[in-house]
Design a protein around this motif. Structure first.
Motif: not given
Ligand code: I22
Length: 236
Positions: A137-164
């Motif tokens: 079933v087509k579904n979307v998983v929305s990860v708030f990378a910008g708000r993660i970055a707003d906490t001072g955390v680089d979101p890239i690793d979280i986004m990479r793992q989420s893609v996998d």
């Protein structure tokens, strides 16, 4: 011109702005949320949704539930999904009390309702949500990378793992939400996210993609000159 593989969606609830953004020729879909609807002054949810679906019947559009208890969310999801075959129902990953929406996500997904799970910030949440989604079933998983970055955390690793995690489930698409700048669109493309949803202002800035920096420097000085000339100031 930088070639992007990622689908760009417009994030907003102002129909005039949505139409204008679409005319730019880059858009593959739309997302909305209650805060954007409040900002745009939407008065009637169903009338608004009907107008958006009529305007863009061929593009994926995400509309969010407004309820905070799971019974209300479920009823709303069953109504929202009927707005059109291109509609995704946005369910927050938890309610305002912090109670997990995963059981509801599983229930709705089993009914083949297309979902966009929103307000996700952690890899653990991505795992739990993707695990609950029905394969195929087509579904979307929305990860708030910008708000993660707003906490001072680089979101890239979280986004990479989420893609996998999303790639391992047929039909699950990873959406990069809350981007702040054009660089985030490049980053989202590079990590392999399927979708990024951007404000119309950010979409307009895509015209600067791949621009020659020396030329941009000159244009910036020309802007200062235009403004200083119009102010008529001199330090002499
Ligand atoms: O639908 C989605 C995500 O699927 C979006 O509307 C999502 O809610 C928004 O991108 C974010 O809420 C925007 O966050 P922010 O820019 O206000 O920090």
């Amino acid at each position: 011109m930088t070639e992007l593989k990622i689908d760009i969606y417009a994030d907003g609830a102002d129909i005039a702005e949505m139409k204008k953004a679409y005319q730019g020729g880059r858009l593959a879909g739309f997302t909305t949320n209650p805060s954007l609807m409040k900002k745009a002054g939407v008065k009637d949810y169903k009338a608004f949704a009907k107008e958006v679906v009529a305007e863009f019947p061929h593009l994926p559009i995400s509309f969010e539930v407004f309820g905070d208890d799971f019974a209300t969310m479920e009823q709303e999801a069953e109504i929202i999904t009927q707005f059109g075959p291109n509609v995704f129902v946005k369910i927050p990953v938890m309610n305002s009390k912090g109670e997990s929406s995963v059981p509801l996500i599983k229930k709705l997904s089993e009914q083949d309702i297309k979902l966009n799970i929103t307000a996700i910030f952690t890899v653990e949440q991505v795992k739990a949500v993707v695990n609950a989604l029905k394969p195929g079933v087509k579904n979307v998983v929305s990860v708030f990378a910008g708000r993660i970055a707003d906490t001072g955390v680089d979101p890239i690793d979280i986004m990479r793992q989420s893609v996998d995690i999303c790639r391992a489930k047929e039909g699950a698409q990873l959406l990069w939400a809350s981007p702040r700048e054009v660089l985030n669109i490049i980053q989202a493309d590079q990590v392999g996210a399927d979708i990024i949803t951007c404000t119309p202002d950010l979409i307009a800035k895509l015209d600067g993609l791949g621009k020659d920096l020396t030329q941009f420097s000159q244009e910036t000085v020309q802007m200062f000159l235009r403004d200083s000339t119009s102010l008529g100031f001199s330090v002499l």
